[in-house]
Design an enzyme around this catalytic site. Structure first.
Site, PDB file in Angstrom:
ATOM      1  CD  GLU A 185     -11.963 -35.512 -36.549  1.00  0.00           C
ATOM      2  OE1 GLU A 185     -11.936 -36.069 -37.667  1.00  0.00           O
ATOM      3  OE2 GLU A 185     -11.265 -34.518 -36.285  1.00  0.00           O
ATOM      4  CG  HIS A 192     -11.603 -24.172 -35.428  1.00  0.00           C
ATOM      5  ND1 HIS A 192     -11.520 -23.821 -36.749  1.00  0.00           N
ATOM      6  CD2 HIS A 192     -10.663 -25.133 -35.245  1.00  0.00           C
ATOM      7  CE1 HIS A 192     -10.568 -24.524 -37.338  1.00  0.00           C
ATOM      8  NE2 HIS A 192     -10.041 -25.332 -36.460  1.00  0.00           N
TER       9      HIS A 192
END
Length: 323
Positions: A60, A129
């Site tokens: 990321e 998540h």
């Protein structure tokens, strides 16, 4: 006007940008051949090719850093980070580079990057998540934070995000991708910093954003059956924040409840409550209240997950206690 899903509304905005601006390209994990974790970019690789739709490694910080560099060089990147939890791996690039470069270069450098990510709970994706970390980004000057609640918002706000010369954090709610609503086929923009009056009322203002707008709306329907008319405000963006819209509604109803999935301690609802207290204290007939998620990691179990999130009956009880 066509009725489409939240997912399709996002897809329409991205397709328009790819078709009409050669500087635009998409980059992220599994957005190409797989079509994205939530299928927003499904078919784009075949339609636009791998120069415009790039699959990346699970890295990321590297992906966002590359996007920042591309933006500084004159391109218009859209970076997708799957979930807001994973964006923490890129927090240095977002907070220390994307948000500050324009200021630190005395306005010589712009970073027009759109960073898409999914947030919120309700889809049983577990604690790593399913969280709502938007207040972390809204805390930082130099970046804009967008939280669409409807398909109309999703398309119009994403179109506006690509027009912006600053970094934009675009947070989509995982439980809304299949939701449907009317969306114009043509291109349109929804301005940043302008809330939507989602439902008119006179007795209490329910302030929400993203998924909580729908919780507030359902609570308002229940309250109406008991003779309490709740006004529902859809913020659409947290930064810039429509302070004038919030104050106008509170001055009309004299009561306010902020609804959000995020944890109450340190959540964005606290910022809104402080603004109302500072600027509309004399208009209040009751304390500003918050209906937020519980202070625990999000459970995987569906029943426990729902128990951790704000519920309509909690909003109703809070509203009845104020009126």
């Amino acid at each position: 006007m066509a009725v489409v899903t939240y997912r399709e509304a996002l897809r329409q905005a991205l397709r328009y940008q790819l078709q009409n601006d050669e500087r635009v390209f998409l980059m992220g994990e599994d957005i190409g051949a797989y079509g994205g974790s939530y299928a927003v970019t499904k078919g784009f690789l075949e339609e636009f090719g791998d120069k415009r739709v790039k699959d990346t490694p699970i890295a990321e910080s590297v992906v966002v850093g590359a996007g920042i560099g591309a933006a500084m060089a004159g391109l218009k990147p859209m970076v997708e980070l799957m979930t807001i939890n994973f964006s923490l791996l890129a927090i240095d690039q977002i907070v220390n580079n994307a948000s500050k470069l324009h200021y630190m270069s005395n306005g010589q450098v712009n970073v027009p990057i759109v960073i898409r990510m999914a947030g919120g709970a309700g889809s049983q994706l577990g604690a790593q998540h399913s969280h709502s970390l938007e207040s972390w980004f809204a805390h930082v000057p130099g970046i804009k934070v967008v939280v669409p609640a409807t398909p109309y918002d999703a398309k119009g706000l994403l179109m506006t995000a690509f027009d912006d010369e600053n970094p934009v954090i675009f947070i989509e709610h995982t439980a809304l991708y299949a939701s449907k609503g009317e969306v114009p086929e043509e291109a349109y923009r929804v301005p940043f910093g302008k809330a939507e009056l989602h439902r008119e009322g006179r007795d209490v203002t329910l302030i929400g954003y993203s998924g909580s707008v729908h919780q507030a709306s359902r609570a308002a329907e229940d309250l109406a059956k008991e003779g309490i008319e709740a006004e529902v405000l859809n913020l659409r963006t947290l930064r810039p924040l429509d302070v004038d819209g919030i104050l106008a509604s509170v001055r009309k109803t004299h009561r306010a409840i902020i609804v959000e999935d995020d944890w109450k301690f340190g959540g964005f609802a606290g910022e809104i409550a402080a603004i109302v207290q500072e600027q509309a204290f004399d208009d209040l007939d009751a304390p500003v209240m918050r209906c937020s998620g519980h202070d625990i990691p999000m459970p995987y179990s569906g029943k426990l997950e729902q128990a951790a999130l704000p519920q309509e009956h909690e909003i109703v009880e809070l509203a009845k206690s104020l009126v």
